[in-house]
Design an enzyme around this catalytic site. Structure first.
Site, PDB file in Angstrom:
ATOM      1  N   ARG A 134       0.868  -1.178   0.000  1.00 49.85           N
ATOM      2  CA  ARG A 134       0.000   0.000   0.000  1.00 49.85           C
ATOM      3  C   ARG A 134       0.903   1.226   0.000  1.00 49.85           C
ATOM      4  O   ARG A 134       2.117   1.101   0.157  1.00 49.85           O
ATOM      5  CB  ARG A 134      -1.023  -0.008   1.139  1.00 49.85           C
ATOM      6  CG  ARG A 134      -0.660  -0.660   2.428  1.00 49.85           C
ATOM      7  CD  ARG A 134       0.451  -0.037   3.207  1.00 49.85           C
ATOM      8  NE  ARG A 134       0.251   1.380   3.367  1.00 49.85           N
ATOM      9  CZ  ARG A 134       1.212   2.260   3.565  1.00 49.85           C
ATOM     10  NH1 ARG A 134       2.479   1.879   3.624  1.00 49.85           N
ATOM     11  NH2 ARG A 134       0.967   3.542   3.693  1.00 49.85           N
ATOM     12  N   GLY A 135       0.293   2.408  -0.154  1.00 51.34           N
ATOM     13  CA  GLY A 135       1.084   3.617  -0.334  1.00 51.34           C
ATOM     14  C   GLY A 135       1.196   3.873  -1.831  1.00 51.34           C
ATOM     15  O   GLY A 135       1.540   2.956  -2.588  1.00 51.34           O
ATOM     16  N   ALA A 136       0.890   5.104  -2.246  1.00 49.07           N
ATOM     17  CA  ALA A 136       0.705   5.379  -3.673  1.00 49.07           C
ATOM     18  C   ALA A 136       1.892   4.956  -4.555  1.00 49.07           C
ATOM     19  O   ALA A 136       1.707   4.211  -5.531  1.00 49.07           O
ATOM     20  CB  ALA A 136       0.358   6.857  -3.864  1.00 49.07           C
ATOM     21  N   ARG A 176      -7.407  -0.706  -6.841  1.00 53.05           N
ATOM     22  CA  ARG A 176      -7.769   0.349  -5.879  1.00 53.05           C
ATOM     23  C   ARG A 176      -8.030   1.626  -6.688  1.00 53.05           C
ATOM     24  O   ARG A 176      -7.312   1.882  -7.661  1.00 53.05           O
ATOM     25  CB  ARG A 176      -6.651   0.599  -4.843  1.00 53.05           C
ATOM     26  CG  ARG A 176      -6.558  -0.518  -3.802  1.00 53.05           C
ATOM     27  CD  ARG A 176      -5.624  -0.148  -2.662  1.00 53.05           C
ATOM     28  NE  ARG A 176      -6.280   0.675  -1.657  1.00 53.05           N
ATOM     29  CZ  ARG A 176      -5.656   1.182  -0.588  1.00 53.05           C
ATOM     30  NH1 ARG A 176      -4.360   0.969  -0.413  1.00 53.05           N
ATOM     31  NH2 ARG A 176      -6.308   1.902   0.308  1.00 53.05           N
ATOM     32  N   GLN A 196      -1.699   2.363   9.942  1.00 51.40           N
ATOM     33  CA  GLN A 196      -0.428   2.446   9.217  1.00 51.40           C
ATOM     34  C   GLN A 196       0.619   3.233  10.015  1.00 51.40           C
ATOM     35  O   GLN A 196       1.819   2.978   9.878  1.00 51.40           O
ATOM     36  CB  GLN A 196      -0.629   3.134   7.855  1.00 51.40           C
ATOM     37  CG  GLN A 196      -1.387   2.313   6.830  1.00 51.40           C
ATOM     38  CD  GLN A 196      -2.866   2.606   6.841  1.00 51.40           C
ATOM     39  OE1 GLN A 196      -3.423   2.968   7.873  1.00 51.40           O
ATOM     40  NE2 GLN A 196      -3.525   2.451   5.710  1.00 51.40           N
ATOM     41  N   ASP A 246      -2.280  10.559  -2.213  1.00 50.58           N
ATOM     42  CA  ASP A 246      -2.624   9.508  -3.172  1.00 50.58           C
ATOM     43  C   ASP A 246      -2.981  10.087  -4.527  1.00 50.58           C
ATOM     44  O   ASP A 246      -2.826   9.429  -5.555  1.00 50.58           O
ATOM     45  CB  ASP A 246      -3.742   8.637  -2.609  1.00 50.58           C
ATOM     46  CG  ASP A 246      -3.181   7.808  -1.467  1.00 50.58           C
ATOM     47  OD1 ASP A 246      -3.083   8.343  -0.347  1.00 50.58           O
ATOM     48  OD2 ASP A 246      -2.777   6.652  -1.718  1.00 50.58           O
ATOM     49  N   LYS A 274      -4.775   9.856   3.022  1.00 54.57           N
ATOM     50  CA  LYS A 274      -5.389   8.979   4.024  1.00 54.57           C
ATOM     51  C   LYS A 274      -6.420   9.716   4.862  1.00 54.57           C
ATOM     52  O   LYS A 274      -6.214  10.862   5.260  1.00 54.57           O
ATOM     53  CB  LYS A 274      -4.272   8.401   4.898  1.00 54.57           C
ATOM     54  CG  LYS A 274      -4.699   7.487   6.023  1.00 54.57           C
ATOM     55  CD  LYS A 274      -5.594   6.360   5.577  1.00 54.57           C
ATOM     56  CE  LYS A 274      -5.020   5.517   4.455  1.00 54.57           C
ATOM     57  NZ  LYS A 274      -6.070   4.631   3.832  1.00 54.57           N
TER      58      LYS A 274
HETATM   59  O1  MRU Z   1      -4.509   3.052   2.258  1.00 56.04           O
HETATM   60  P1  MRU Z   1      -3.028   3.280   2.076  1.00 56.04           P
HETATM   61  O2  MRU Z   1      -2.218   2.753   3.213  1.00 56.04           O
HETATM   62  O3  MRU Z   1      -2.549   2.801   0.724  1.00 56.04           O
HETATM   63  O4  MRU Z   1      -2.884   4.837   2.088  1.00 56.04           O
HETATM   64  C1  MRU Z   1      -1.606   5.397   1.963  1.00 56.04           C
HETATM   65  C2  MRU Z   1      -1.614   6.838   2.139  1.00 56.04           C
HETATM   66  O5  MRU Z   1      -2.641   7.468   2.240  1.00 56.04           O
HETATM   67  C3  MRU Z   1      -0.300   7.522   2.060  1.00 56.04           C
HETATM   68  O6  MRU Z   1      -0.299   8.611   2.921  1.00 56.04           O
HETATM   69  C4  MRU Z   1      -0.119   7.978   0.625  1.00 56.04           C
HETATM   70  O7  MRU Z   1      -0.060   6.880  -0.252  1.00 56.04           O
HETATM   71  C5  MRU Z   1       0.983   8.889   0.390  1.00 56.04           C
HETATM   72  S1  MRU Z   1       2.581   8.400   0.928  1.00 56.04           S
HETATM   73  C6  MRU Z   1       3.209   7.380  -0.192  1.00 56.04           C
END
Ligand code: MRU
Length: 348
Positions: free
Chosen positions: A44-46, A87, A194, A235, A246
């Site tokens: 996870r994480g963009a 997603r 997270q 994201d 998030k």
């Molecule tokens: O649901 P997630 O854990 O994929 O959400 C991640 C976030 O919201 C991060 O803050 C976002 O991807 C930016 S940091 C790489």
């Protein structure tokens, strides 16, 4: 160790659902399985999702039994649909799939095997570039951090949210490596935690002092002058600078603004979606209510049997609450429109 990598035709990734208790490496040889790993948040994480999408497309090329270029391109278009559906919010997923399809359609690749080879190389290049881009964001963002700062951070934006290093947490890590003394207030980031699970795990390894706080304590720390800056990732960023990140980022940014504390978003240009005029157009993922009701995910809900819940995974922070957007190509300040266009153009 990177968050995700390619080894002999296999995609390997840290299964983030098991952290911080165990470091488990998941392995996939089917693009549908990689898409599922994104949906189920093994990864996870963009930017990490973008890298996974790139590798999923490389796997799809190897899986395809097509002998002609046209047959392979058809299979890749079908795989792209599967990966895109994993997603909805992170722009990097769609950006990576489009980048891979762009390579596949290159006129210079005249047979199927040439396309396969090019896609494996492109997915690897995309992952390698992600690390280099993260470090450039880190260097640009570290100029905003002073020795002695206490920084409030939301979600996980570190090495685990990228291929390595990170976005907002990468900035914090860079400032720490420059010798600045920093303390981090780590939003636990309900419901998937997270912050408490992943960001705390990373900060421990970097030797950066921190305290985990419940998300709803953030306003207290901002109001009492105990947090000097707010840092988060994103994201998707719309053309006007509205930031989807998030869930909870909006309330955090409101509290920061009310207390005169700067709020910085740190994003690679692959997260900026200039096709969307504002954040109202960003698709917001709504995940299973079970994530809210059964926080420990142990089949023992906190709420009474039969309770219902809502679980939007992201929210949009209007650009007026964002002090600056840090990218690998520079720090963009309001009005965001022209600056975002310039940093995206510089990335092409
Ligand atoms: O649901 P997630 O854990 O994929 O959400 C991640 C976030 O919201 C991060 O803050 C976002 O991807 C930016 S940091 C790489």
């Amino acid at each position: 160790m990177r968050t995700i990598w390619w080894e002999d035709g296999t995609v390997k990734m840290i299964d983030q659902r098991q952290l911080p208790h165990e470091v488990v490496i998941a392995e996939f040889t089917d693009h549908r399985e990689v898409a599922r790993s994104i949906t189920e948040m093994y990864i996870r994480g963009a930017p990490a999702i973008g890298a996974a999408a790139g590798f999923a497309m490389a796997l799809a090329a190897l899986e395809s039994t097509a002998t002609t270029r046209e047959g392979l391109l058809n299979d890749l278009e079908a795989a792209a649909e599967t990966v895109r559906a994993a997603r909805p919010t992170a722009a990097n997923l769609f950006w990576a799939v489009d980048r891979m399809l762009g390579v596949a359609h290159r006129g210079t690749l005249t047979d199927a095997d040439a396309v396969r080879e090019a896609l494996v190389a492109e997915a690897q290049a995309l992952a390698d570039e992600d690390v280099e881009i993260s470090k450039r964001m880190g260097a640009n963002g570290a100029t905003l951090i002073n020795d002695g700062d206490t920084i409030l951070h939301h979600c996980n934006t570190g090495a685990l949210a990228t291929v390595d290093w990170g976005t907002a947490l990468g900035v914090i890590r860079m400032a720490h490596e420059q010798g600045k003394r920093i303390h981090v207030l780590v939003d636990e980031t309900r419901p998937r935690l997270q912050g408490a699970r992943l960001t705390a795990w990373e900060l421990q390894q970097y030797g950066i002092p921190y305290d985990i706080i419940s998300d709803n304590a953030a306003g207290y720390f901002l109001r009492t002058g105990q947090a000097h800056k707010v840092f988060f990732g994103a994201d998707r960023v719309a053309a006007n600078g509205d930031v989807a990140n998030k869930i909870g980022t909006y309330m955090l940014s409101l509290a920061a603004r009310d207390n005169g504390v700067p709020a910085y978003a740190v994003v690679p240009t692959s997260t900026i979606d200039l096709s969307l005029p504002d954040g109202g157009h960003i698709p917001i993922e709504e995940r299973s209510p079970d994530e809210v009701l059964d926080l420990q995910r142990q089949g023992r809900p906190l709420a009474p049997a039969g309770a219902s819940a809502r679980n939007p995974a992201f929210d949009v922070t209007p650009h007026r609450l964002v002090t600056a957007i840090v990218t690998e190509n520079g720090v963009v300040r309001p009005p965001f429109g022209p600056g975002l266009q310039a940093v995206v153009a510089a990335a092409r």
